[in-house]
Design a protein around this motif. Sequence first.
Motif, PDB file in Angstrom:
ATOM      1  N   GLU A   2      39.362  34.590  49.597  1.00 14.44           N
ATOM      2  CA  GLU A   2      40.255  35.600  50.157  1.00 14.44           C
ATOM      3  C   GLU A   2      40.023  36.967  49.511  1.00 14.44           C
ATOM      4  N   VAL A   3      39.825  36.998  48.201  1.00 12.88           N
ATOM      5  CA  VAL A   3      39.563  38.256  47.499  1.00 12.88           C
ATOM      6  C   VAL A   3      38.273  38.884  48.013  1.00 12.88           C
ATOM      7  N   GLY A   4      37.271  38.072  48.297  1.00  8.23           N
ATOM      8  CA  GLY A   4      36.009  38.576  48.824  1.00  8.23           C
ATOM      9  C   GLY A   4      36.126  39.163  50.219  1.00  8.23           C
ATOM     10  N   GLN A   5      37.145  38.761  50.972  1.00  9.51           N
ATOM     11  CA  GLN A   5      37.317  39.229  52.344  1.00  9.51           C
ATOM     12  C   GLN A   5      38.291  40.396  52.473  1.00  9.51           C
ATOM     13  N   ARG A   6      39.081  40.667  51.437  1.00  7.36           N
ATOM     14  CA  ARG A   6      40.098  41.712  51.538  1.00  7.36           C
ATOM     15  C   ARG A   6      39.511  43.090  51.302  1.00  7.36           C
ATOM     16  N   PHE A   7      40.006  44.052  52.069  1.00  6.52           N
ATOM     17  CA  PHE A   7      39.517  45.425  52.001  1.00  6.52           C
ATOM     18  C   PHE A   7      39.798  46.066  50.641  1.00  6.52           C
ATOM     19  N   ASP A   8      40.978  45.790  50.061  1.00  6.03           N
ATOM     20  CA  ASP A   8      41.332  46.417  48.788  1.00  6.03           C
ATOM     21  C   ASP A   8      40.507  45.890  47.607  1.00  6.03           C
ATOM     22  N   PHE A   9      39.734  44.828  47.809  1.00  6.12           N
ATOM     23  CA  PHE A   9      38.870  44.298  46.765  1.00  6.12           C
ATOM     24  C   PHE A   9      37.386  44.561  47.033  1.00  6.12           C
ATOM     25  N   LYS A  10      37.062  45.333  48.077  1.00  5.84           N
ATOM     26  CA  LYS A  10      35.654  45.625  48.402  1.00  5.84           C
ATOM     27  C   LYS A  10      34.999  46.340  47.233  1.00  5.84           C
ATOM     28  N   GLY A  11      33.823  45.877  46.817  1.00  7.75           N
ATOM     29  CA  GLY A  11      33.095  46.472  45.704  1.00  7.75           C
ATOM     30  C   GLY A  11      33.683  46.149  44.344  1.00  7.75           C
ATOM     31  N   SER A  12      34.675  45.289  44.301  1.00  5.82           N
ATOM     32  CA  SER A  12      35.343  44.925  43.060  1.00  5.82           C
ATOM     33  C   SER A  12      34.628  43.763  42.380  1.00  5.82           C
ATOM     34  N   HIS A  13      34.789  43.685  41.092  1.00  5.44           N
ATOM     35  CA  HIS A  13      34.233  42.570  40.334  1.00  5.44           C
ATOM     36  C   HIS A  13      35.356  41.624  39.899  1.00  5.44           C
ATOM     37  N   ALA A  14      36.336  41.419  40.762  1.00  4.09           N
ATOM     38  CA  ALA A  14      37.457  40.541  40.471  1.00  4.09           C
ATOM     39  C   ALA A  14      36.982  39.090  40.464  1.00  4.09           C
ATOM     40  N   ASN A  15      37.527  38.314  39.525  1.00  7.52           N
ATOM     41  CA  ASN A  15      37.094  36.928  39.395  1.00  7.52           C
ATOM     42  C   ASN A  15      38.220  36.071  38.830  1.00  7.52           C
ATOM     43  N   VAL A  16      38.206  34.809  39.205  1.00  9.53           N
ATOM     44  CA  VAL A  16      39.097  33.791  38.653  1.00  9.53           C
ATOM     45  C   VAL A  16      38.208  32.668  38.160  1.00  9.53           C
ATOM     46  N   ALA A  17      38.406  32.239  36.914  1.00 14.01           N
ATOM     47  CA  ALA A  17      37.578  31.175  36.355  1.00 14.01           C
ATOM     48  C   ALA A  17      38.427  30.242  35.500  1.00 14.01           C
ATOM     49  N   LEU A  18      38.100  28.972  35.543  1.00 10.28           N
ATOM     50  CA  LEU A  18      38.763  27.969  34.718  1.00 10.28           C
ATOM     51  C   LEU A  18      37.823  27.625  33.579  1.00 10.28           C
ATOM     52  N   GLU A  19      38.237  27.964  32.373  1.00  8.02           N
ATOM     53  CA  GLU A  19      37.425  27.714  31.178  1.00  8.02           C
ATOM     54  C   GLU A  19      38.193  26.778  30.262  1.00  8.02           C
ATOM     55  N   LYS A  20      37.768  25.524  30.212  1.00 10.22           N
ATOM     56  CA  LYS A  20      38.441  24.468  29.445  1.00 10.22           C
ATOM     57  C   LYS A  20      39.902  24.389  29.841  1.00 10.22           C
ATOM     58  N   GLU A  21      40.814  24.782  28.968  1.00  9.67           N
ATOM     59  CA  GLU A  21      42.247  24.721  29.266  1.00  9.67           C
ATOM     60  C   GLU A  21      42.814  26.095  29.585  1.00  9.67           C
ATOM     61  N   GLU A  22      41.952  27.075  29.806  1.00  7.72           N
ATOM     62  CA  GLU A  22      42.409  28.426  30.109  1.00  7.72           C
ATOM     63  C   GLU A  22      41.933  28.858  31.486  1.00  7.72           C
ATOM     64  N   LEU A  23      42.798  29.529  32.168  1.00  6.29           N
ATOM     65  CA  LEU A  23      42.482  30.122  33.454  1.00  6.29           C
ATOM     66  C   LEU A  23      42.387  31.617  33.221  1.00  6.29           C
ATOM     67  N   VAL A  24      41.243  32.215  33.549  1.00  7.73           N
ATOM     68  CA  VAL A  24      40.998  33.620  33.251  1.00  7.73           C
ATOM     69  C   VAL A  24      40.850  34.394  34.554  1.00  7.73           C
ATOM     70  N   LEU A  25      41.675  35.424  34.723  1.00  6.86           N
ATOM     71  CA  LEU A  25      41.601  36.322  35.869  1.00  6.86           C
ATOM     72  C   LEU A  25      41.098  37.672  35.364  1.00  6.86           C
ATOM     73  N   THR A  26      40.085  38.241  36.024  1.00  9.12           N
ATOM     74  CA  THR A  26      39.559  39.543  35.635  1.00  9.12           C
ATOM     75  C   THR A  26      39.529  40.462  36.850  1.00  9.12           C
ATOM     76  N   ALA A  27      39.832  41.733  36.614  1.00 11.13           N
ATOM     77  CA  ALA A  27      39.799  42.759  37.665  1.00 11.13           C
ATOM     78  C   ALA A  27      39.690  44.122  36.996  1.00 11.13           C
ATOM     79  N   GLU A  28      39.379  45.152  37.805  1.00 11.50           N
ATOM     80  CA  GLU A  28      39.171  46.493  37.282  1.00 11.50           C
ATOM     81  C   GLU A  28      40.449  47.189  36.843  1.00 11.50           C
ATOM     82  N   ASP A  29      41.556  46.918  37.528  1.00  9.53           N
ATOM     83  CA  ASP A  29      42.814  47.572  37.163  1.00  9.53           C
ATOM     84  C   ASP A  29      43.968  46.590  37.333  1.00  9.53           C
ATOM     85  N   GLU A  30      45.122  47.006  36.846  1.00  7.40           N
ATOM     86  CA  GLU A  30      46.282  46.111  36.856  1.00  7.40           C
ATOM     87  C   GLU A  30      46.767  45.793  38.264  1.00  7.40           C
ATOM     88  N   THR A  31      46.612  46.730  39.181  1.00 10.56           N
ATOM     89  CA  THR A  31      47.044  46.477  40.559  1.00 10.56           C
ATOM     90  C   THR A  31      46.225  45.348  41.179  1.00 10.56           C
TER      91      THR A  31
END
Length: 108
Positions: free
Chosen positions: A28-57
């Motif tokens: 869904e993030v890959g298809q949304r206009f507000d995330f175009k060109g963004s390096h947003a990612n969600v990853a599950l690392e062991k017991e932690e879920l890590v969300l990364t994005a360029e800004d807080e919004t």
Amino acid sequence: MAQQNSFDVVSQVDRAEISNAINQTLKEVGQRFDFKGSHANVALEKEELVLTAEDETKLRNMNDIFQQKLVRRGVPLKALSYGNVDPAAGGTLLLTRQGMAKEHEVEG
């Protein structure tokens, strides 16, 4: 008179459902206009879920999308606990969630 009892309840979340929610969020993030060109990612690392994005919004929006996917797949949001929003490399923000399986104490 009723007795005071307490016991521990261990709730395990289905990691396959979490993995499916992550994949749906990334799609869904890959298809949304507000995330175009963004390096947003969600990853599950062991017991932690890590969300990364360029800004807080974007981070907040991605978190909302992810929570919707979890609820639709029957994963309780109480199974996750929030960490800190930290600056990461490349001008991105990092949100860490911990506690994929957590114990609850119930008194009754």
